[in-house]
Structure formats: structure tokens, C-alpha cells
Design a protein around this motif. Structure first.
Motif, PDB file in Angstrom:
ATOM      1  N   SER A 112     -16.477 -12.920   9.412  1.00  0.00           N
ATOM      2  CA  SER A 112     -16.398 -12.119   8.191  1.00  0.00           C
ATOM      3  C   SER A 112     -15.020 -11.480   8.064  1.00  0.00           C
ATOM      4  CB  SER A 112     -17.475 -11.026   8.197  1.00  0.00           C
ATOM      5  OG  SER A 112     -17.369 -10.221   9.350  1.00  0.00           O
ATOM      6  N   HIS A 113     -14.630 -11.278   6.809  1.00  0.00           N
ATOM      7  CA  HIS A 113     -13.361 -10.628   6.511  1.00  0.00           C
ATOM      8  C   HIS A 113     -13.509  -9.956   5.149  1.00  0.00           C
ATOM      9  CE1 HIS A 113      -9.216  -9.810   7.364  1.00  0.00           C
ATOM     10  NE2 HIS A 113      -8.788 -10.377   6.255  1.00  0.00           N
ATOM     11  N   ASP A 114     -12.420  -9.413   4.630  1.00  0.00           N
ATOM     12  CA  ASP A 114     -12.501  -8.713   3.349  1.00  0.00           C
ATOM     13  C   ASP A 114     -12.973  -9.618   2.227  1.00  0.00           C
ATOM     14  OD1 ASP A 114     -11.633  -6.429   4.571  1.00  0.00           O
ATOM     15  OD2 ASP A 114      -9.531  -6.683   3.995  1.00  0.00           O
ATOM     16  N   CYS A 115     -12.716 -10.928   2.337  1.00  0.00           N
ATOM     17  CA  CYS A 115     -13.103 -11.861   1.282  1.00  0.00           C
ATOM     18  C   CYS A 115     -14.585 -12.210   1.345  1.00  0.00           C
ATOM     19  CB  CYS A 115     -12.281 -13.135   1.373  1.00  0.00           C
ATOM     20  SG  CYS A 115     -12.493 -14.033   2.927  1.00  0.00           S
ATOM     21  N   GLY A 116     -15.280 -11.802   2.387  1.00  0.00           N
ATOM     22  CA  GLY A 116     -16.700 -12.105   2.498  1.00  0.00           C
ATOM     23  C   GLY A 116     -17.029 -12.749   3.827  1.00  0.00           C
ATOM     24  N   PHE A 117     -18.071 -13.584   3.837  1.00  0.00           N
ATOM     25  CA  PHE A 117     -18.551 -14.211   5.065  1.00  0.00           C
ATOM     26  C   PHE A 117     -18.146 -15.673   5.071  1.00  0.00           C
ATOM     27  CE2 PHE A 117     -21.450 -15.808   8.235  1.00  0.00           C
ATOM     28  CZ  PHE A 117     -21.570 -14.737   9.117  1.00  0.00           C
ATOM     29  N   LEU A 118     -17.514 -16.124   6.144  1.00  0.00           N
ATOM     30  CA  LEU A 118     -17.041 -17.488   6.265  1.00  0.00           C
ATOM     31  C   LEU A 118     -18.024 -18.320   7.067  1.00  0.00           C
ATOM     32  CD1 LEU A 118     -13.364 -16.553   7.128  1.00  0.00           C
ATOM     33  CD2 LEU A 118     -14.254 -17.219   4.901  1.00  0.00           C
ATOM     34  N   ASP A 119     -18.233 -19.534   6.647  1.00  0.00           N
ATOM     35  CA  ASP A 119     -19.253 -20.395   7.247  1.00  0.00           C
ATOM     36  C   ASP A 119     -18.702 -21.090   8.484  1.00  0.00           C
ATOM     37  OD1 ASP A 119     -21.634 -21.713   7.572  1.00  0.00           O
ATOM     38  OD2 ASP A 119     -21.160 -23.305   6.162  1.00  0.00           O
ATOM     39  N   ASP A 120     -18.317 -20.294   9.475  1.00  0.00           N
ATOM     40  CA  ASP A 120     -17.784 -20.869  10.705  1.00  0.00           C
ATOM     41  C   ASP A 120     -17.750 -19.787  11.775  1.00  0.00           C
ATOM     42  OD1 ASP A 120     -16.646 -22.690  12.474  1.00  0.00           O
ATOM     43  OD2 ASP A 120     -15.304 -23.499  10.961  1.00  0.00           O
ATOM     44  N   LEU A 121     -17.575 -20.210  13.022  1.00  0.00           N
ATOM     45  CA  LEU A 121     -17.394 -19.300  14.153  1.00  0.00           C
ATOM     46  C   LEU A 121     -15.935 -19.411  14.566  1.00  0.00           C
ATOM     47  CD1 LEU A 121     -20.664 -20.206  16.076  1.00  0.00           C
ATOM     48  CD2 LEU A 121     -20.200 -18.076  14.857  1.00  0.00           C
ATOM     49  N   LEU A 122     -15.142 -18.438  14.187  1.00  0.00           N
ATOM     50  CA  LEU A 122     -13.694 -18.531  14.314  1.00  0.00           C
ATOM     51  C   LEU A 122     -13.200 -17.792  15.554  1.00  0.00           C
ATOM     52  CD1 LEU A 122     -12.946 -17.897  10.550  1.00  0.00           C
ATOM     53  CD2 LEU A 122     -12.928 -20.078  11.744  1.00  0.00           C
ATOM     54  N   PRO A 123     -12.119 -18.290  16.175  1.00  0.00           N
ATOM     55  CA  PRO A 123     -11.606 -17.675  17.416  1.00  0.00           C
ATOM     56  C   PRO A 123     -10.814 -16.415  17.124  1.00  0.00           C
ATOM     57  CG  PRO A 123     -10.230 -19.520  16.788  1.00  0.00           C
ATOM     58  CD  PRO A 123     -11.370 -19.505  15.801  1.00  0.00           C
ATOM     59  N   LEU A 124     -10.681 -15.587  18.145  1.00  0.00           N
ATOM     60  CA  LEU A 124      -9.881 -14.376  18.011  1.00  0.00           C
ATOM     61  C   LEU A 124      -8.843 -14.353  19.130  1.00  0.00           C
ATOM     62  CD1 LEU A 124     -11.876 -11.366  19.447  1.00  0.00           C
ATOM     63  CD2 LEU A 124     -12.944 -13.594  19.218  1.00  0.00           C
ATOM     64  N   PRO A 125      -7.744 -13.691  18.917  1.00  0.00           N
ATOM     65  CA  PRO A 125      -6.731 -13.619  19.972  1.00  0.00           C
ATOM     66  C   PRO A 125      -7.214 -12.737  21.117  1.00  0.00           C
ATOM     67  CG  PRO A 125      -6.108 -12.235  18.115  1.00  0.00           C
ATOM     68  CD  PRO A 125      -7.306 -13.024  17.677  1.00  0.00           C
ATOM     69  N   TYR A 126      -6.885 -13.119  22.327  1.00  0.00           N
ATOM     70  CA  TYR A 126      -7.286 -12.349  23.500  1.00  0.00           C
ATOM     71  C   TYR A 126      -6.211 -11.302  23.787  1.00  0.00           C
ATOM     72  CZ  TYR A 126     -10.960 -15.757  24.180  1.00  0.00           C
ATOM     73  OH  TYR A 126     -12.075 -16.553  23.999  1.00  0.00           O
ATOM     74  N   THR A 127      -6.352 -10.178  23.106  1.00  0.00           N
ATOM     75  CA  THR A 127      -5.425  -9.069  23.257  1.00  0.00           C
ATOM     76  C   THR A 127      -6.210  -7.819  23.618  1.00  0.00           C
ATOM     77  OG1 THR A 127      -5.590  -8.396  20.949  1.00  0.00           O
ATOM     78  CG2 THR A 127      -3.923 -10.054  21.480  1.00  0.00           C
ATOM     79  N   LYS A 128      -5.479  -6.789  24.036  1.00  0.00           N
ATOM     80  CA  LYS A 128      -6.147  -5.530  24.342  1.00  0.00           C
ATOM     81  C   LYS A 128      -6.832  -4.969  23.096  1.00  0.00           C
ATOM     82  CE  LYS A 128      -3.684  -1.820  25.100  1.00  0.00           C
ATOM     83  NZ  LYS A 128      -2.795  -0.832  25.746  1.00  0.00           N
ATOM     84  N   GLU A 129      -6.184  -5.120  21.939  1.00  0.00           N
ATOM     85  CA  GLU A 129      -6.776  -4.611  20.704  1.00  0.00           C
ATOM     86  C   GLU A 129      -8.092  -5.326  20.383  1.00  0.00           C
ATOM     87  OE1 GLU A 129      -2.682  -3.614  21.053  1.00  0.00           O
ATOM     88  OE2 GLU A 129      -3.632  -5.597  21.028  1.00  0.00           O
ATOM     89  N   SER A 130      -8.100  -6.648  20.558  1.00  0.00           N
ATOM     90  CA  SER A 130      -9.336  -7.397  20.326  1.00  0.00           C
ATOM     91  C   SER A 130     -10.425  -6.975  21.292  1.00  0.00           C
ATOM     92  CB  SER A 130      -9.081  -8.900  20.472  1.00  0.00           C
ATOM     93  OG  SER A 130      -8.216  -9.371  19.476  1.00  0.00           O
TER      94      SER A 130
END
Length: 544
Positions: A112-130
């Protein structure tokens, strides 16, 4: 630190056998209950059981009484840089309370993001913030659900230059983890284990895996969808309870007939136990899966309107309501007894709506069971008994007639259709819905693309084209009648019933379709195929 150092505050139930389990599919329900396979547990996809009731919950309750369940979700969007969906969390909590699964798991990904819900399981960066963000989300989920959440399958088909966490030394990771608490440390362990996957990426910019060329985020198609419930709430809820015909059940009746289903609505101080409570907590909830999917795919909320509210306020389906809408779904679940009729202004508004090539309207009545007024007095009860035994649903009264608004609207548009009977559709030997017989050559919008079947609602109507409608509407799909069901007068002469009608290109510039109301409901099986149909409808390409 060892893996055991990263145990969260909440503990999962210690009831999942140390044996292999399998994923639960709707087509296997009956086989499982009849043959009792020797498996350790069944994994259940949470989003498939977020309707209030129906066959999916009936089967899952029976299977859950015999096997351990592992509940697996895909919709929490744990890695997203936005707040969690509280409504979705509450639905998960309801499921966990209802079935007490041995474990609950989710994906380490974002959707999900500001544009709504995306039909996928997307990766995220492996950072301290994440890591901090995900740890906070995990904490919120576990606090809400009251149970441990397991994170699995970190989505890694993209690599990021910013993923510094995987490159940190063990001492630095431990320092970060100590600062962020046990949940973060537990997640750090999961991230460290996913380091083995780095070999498929290298250290460069994000690169898609060749094996997933078509699994990027779905581009939003900003359709404006209106779901119009054509009932009169005071007309429906005011039906006298001592008369069982031509009305919805009250909420307390549904609880009694379906126990333990709907037990969550047992508090009369919190939930209206009458027909109004049934409309709010069961009937409308049946359309939640469609509403959520359409909202996710379009990035815009689905507008939902009830024709007549409890206070008598009428909201007609006029040009004001239709302004800006390009996809209209009329749920004509109105009892004929309440005499809901399309007014002349509404008919003209729909005619103008269908004058636009890009516009699509579904008009959806439901069944008409027990219509025996034209029969001789002595033949009426036997006929009602025959129809009742054919569909086999003990919760349905001898006479229950819906769809007055749809009938009047279609008739005044010059394409009269009558919803006749309540026919039991055929199922395959494994219990899944039999395939629809589709006229693919007529499917000019691709509505039935990759749609294999509809559902197994036990009393579906024959959509009978009347008069000129036979030349204005085509039959786009038929469903087979259950050959093993008790006899029915219509089934004695027909093997199929007309389940989906579509206007011919010369009838309207836009497209009119006629279907049963349950085509938009998630309570009678076939949900995977129905979700494909819903997706086709709300993501259809624009027509100028």
C-alpha cells in the motif's frame, strides 16, 4: 545472540503439529471432510474468509474442528511507510477469535501507498529506518490481535543500494537491535537469514528477477464505482416476524440457524437483533470483499448508497448520484413486497449513463422462489415444497421474491428481464463450482477473461429475457443445474440457466449486463474466480 534471544512478547499457541501441512482450497472442502486425509494442518488464507458467513465459514468451521489451522495473511502491508489499515486488522482479529489458529503469519513486504493498494507483495530496503517501521507495525499487530505474528518470505526480487542493514557487522546489528527492542531484534534475525538470497542480486541498483517480468505493481485504473442497494430499509426491516414469507431473516434468526456462525453479533445491546441488524452485519458485509478489491485496484473508494434509509430518506438513482460514475452495480435485493420501482427520472438517468461508450452498468436481481399465485389452490403447496427441496437451503422460506427495482428499470429501458426461480448450480466432484458455459466471442469487454466459474449459491435465478429483450440482450454465460438435486419444473426441461446477460452493441452505446446479486458476494464459494471477474470489470481499459 542466538535465534531464541529474539522471542517476541506474545506466544503462539503450541498446537501446530511437527508435520507437513497443506494449503486449504475451496475445491477440496468436501473431500477433506469425507476422507479425513492424514495431514498435520491446513494453511488458510485470511482474506478468503473475511465475509460474515456462508459456505466458506461453514466448511472451515468443520475442518477446523478436526485439524489445526495456520492462518496466513497477505494484506497487512507490514513494510509500508503508512499506518496499518485498522479495519483490516479488526477483521483479522475477528477471524482469529473465531477460529483460534495455531499460528498467524504474514509476508515481510509492502502493498500500500498513498495511491492506494497495489496487487503485489513488494520488497523493502533493509535499512535501520525500515526495521524500526516494521518493528512498530509488528508491535501494533500483536497488540491488536493478542497473538504472535510470524513473518515469512521476505520479498527480495528487487535489491536496493540503500540496503545497508545486510552489510552491517554482527556487532552493529546487535547494537541497533538493543536500541530498538525485542521485536526489532527478532526482525533483524529474519533479515540476517535473508542475506543468503543476496546472491541472486549482486550489489547494484534494483533489478527485477527475469522469472517475474509481469509481476510489477498494477497501474491504477481510476474507475469510479457505485454500488447501489435498491432496498427500502424500513420496508425490509418492518416486515412482521411471525410471517416467514417474503422477508429477510432477523439477525437473531441467522444466529440461531447458523450457530456458531454470527456468534460475534450476539450482544443485543450492541447489535440490532432484527432484520435491520441482518442487513448491516451480514447482508452488506457479504459485499465487502468486492468493495475492498475495487478500492484497491482503482485507488478510490467505492461509493455505496442505500435507496431508502431507516428514516425514510429516498436517494434515487438519478443524474446527481451518477455524476462522475463510470461503473454502476445495482444490487436489487429488494423484496417485491416493498414495491420498489424505478421512477421516470431514474430511467432517463440510466439511459443517459448508457449513452456513454465507456460506461458499464450491472443490474442485479436475486431469486424469485415460491411464486405460485397463478396455480390452482391445490397445486400451490406441492410446488413450493418441490422448489424448496430442489435448492435445499433450510434458511429460505417457502416464498421469497426479490428484484422489483431491477425488473422495473430493465422493463422501462426496453429490455425486460424476469428473475425466475431459485436453481441449484452444479458442482464438480471435488465440490468446486462447475465451469460456466461462456460465449467468449461475445465478450467484447473481456469481462470473463480467465473467469472459470461463478459461485455455488444454492438458489440462483434464470434470467428470462422477455419480449424485445430477446433481440436486445445476448446470453453471455450459462450455469449448469445440479443434476443430482431434487427435481424442479424448470430443470425437467433445461440443463442450464441463463446466468449473465449482456446488451448488444446496437442496444446502448455503453454496456448493460444483468446478473444475480451474488456475483458480487464472497459467501458462496468460487471467490478466486469471482475476484478475477471483479478485477476485469474495474480495470477494463477506457473506451473513447
Amino acid at each position: 545472540m542466538s535465534a531464541s534471544s529474539f522471542s517476541p512478547r506474545f506466544r503462539a499457541h503450541d498446537r501446530l503439529p511437527s508435520r507437513a501441512g497443506v494449503g486449504l482450497k475451496a475445491e477440496h472442502y468436501r473431500t477433506i471432510l469425507e476422507s479425513r486425509p492424514d495431514v498435520g494442518f491446513f494453511e488458510v488464507h485470511a482474506e478468503n474468509y473475511m465475509g460474515a458467513g456462508g459456505p466458506p465459514h461453514r466448511y472451515l468451521s468443520a475442518i477446523g474442528a478436526r485439524y489445526s489451522l495456520s492462518l496466513h495473511g497477505v494484506g497487512l502491508s507490514i513494510g509500508a511507510d503508512r499506518p496499518l489499515d485498522r479495519d483490516h486488522l479488526q477483521r483479522l482479529k475477528t477471524l482469529i477469535t473465531r477460529y483460534a489458529p495455531a499460528v498467524f503469519s504474514e509476508h515481510l513486504a509492502w502493498s500500500s501507498h498513498d495511491c492506494g493498494f497495489l496487487d503485489d507483495l513488494l520488497p523493502l530496503p533493509y535499512t535501520k529506518e525500515s526495521l524500526v517501521r516494521v518493528a512498530n507495525h509488528v508491535d501494533e499487530v500483536q497488540e491488536t490481535l493478542g497473538t504472535q505474528m510470524l513473518l515469512e518470505n521476505p520479498s527480495t526480487y528487487l535489491a536496493f543500494e540503500a540496503s545497508t542493514w545486510l552489510h552491517d557487522t554482527p556487532d552493529r546489528r546487535a547494537t541497533h537491535a538493543d536500541r530498538m527492542g525485542r521485536e526489532a531484534a527478532w526482525l533483524a534475525h529474519a533479515c540476517r537469514r535473508s542475506r543468503a538470497r543476496r546472491g541472486r542480486h549482486g550489489r547494484g541498483p534494483a533489478t527485477p528477477r527475469p522469472s517475474r517480468p509481469n509481476r510489477g505493481p498494477r497501474i491504477m485504473n481510476h474507475r469510479n464505482v457505485l454500488l447501489y442497494y435498491a432496498w427500502s430499509r424500513p420496508g425490509e426491516s418492518g416486515a412482521p416476524l411471525p410471517v416467514i414469507d417474503d422477508r429477510f431473516p432477523a439477525l437473531f434468526e441467522s444466529r440461531r440457524m447458523g450457530f456458531p456462525r454470527f456468534h460475534e453479533f450476539s450482544d443485543p445491546g450492541q447489535y440490532d437483533q432484527g432484520i435491520a441488524g441482518f442487513l448491516d452485519h451480514i447482508m452488506k458485509h457479504n459485499f465487502t470483499a468486492f468493495v475492498e478489491l475495487a478500492t484497491a485496484l482503482t485507488g478510490q473508494p467505492v461509493t455505496q448508497i442505500e435507496r431508502v434509509l431507516d428514516n425514510g430518506t429516498l436517494t434515487p438513482l438519478d443524474e446527481r448520484v451518477l455524476s462522475g460514475v463510470d461503473t454502476l452495480i445495482v444490487i436489487s435485493f429488494d423484496s417485491l413486497r416493498t414495491a420498489q420501482k424505478a421512477e421516470s427520472g431514474e430511467v432517463e438517468a440510466i439511459r443517459a449513463f448508457l449513452a456513454q461508450p465507456d460506461h458499464l452498468a450491472f443490474v442485479c436481481p436475486h431469486h424469485d422462489i415460491g411464486d405460485v399465485d397463478e396455480l390452482a389452490e391445490t397445486a400451490r403447496l406441492p410446488r413450493q415444497i418441490a422448489e424448496f427441496e430442489h435448492h435445499g437451503d433450510k434458511t429460505i422460506p417457502p416464498r421469497q421474491r426479490f428484484g422489483g427495482f431491477a425488473r422495473s428499470l430493465l422493463a422501462d429501458l426496453g429490455v425486460p428481464v424476469e428473475n425466475r426461480f431459485g436453481l441449484r448450480p452444479a458442482a464438480l466432484p471435488d465440490g468446486s463450482p462447475a465451469p460456466v458455459e461462456a460465449e467468449k466471442a461475445l465478450d467484447r469487454l473481456g469481462i470473463l477473461h480467465n473467469v472459470e466459474h461463478f459461485n455455488l449459491h444454492p438458489h440462483l435465478p434464470q434470467l428470462e429475457r422477455m419480449g424485445d429483450a430477446a433481440h436486445q440482450l445476448d446470453v453471455l454465460a450459462r450455469q449448469r443445474i445440479d443434476p443430482h438435486a431434487p427435481p424442479h419444473p424448470f430443470a425437467a426441461q433445461h440443463e442450464t440457466f441463463d446466468a449473465l446477460l449482456q446488451s448488444r452493441p446496437e442496444t446502448f452505446a455503453g454496456t448493460l449486463l444483468v446478473s444475480d446479486t451474488t456475483l458480487w458476494s464472497s459467501t458462496a464459494g468460487g471467490v478466486d474466480s469471482l475476484r478475477q471477474l471483479w478485477t476485469n470489470v474495474v480495470t477494463r481499459p477506457p473506451i473513447s
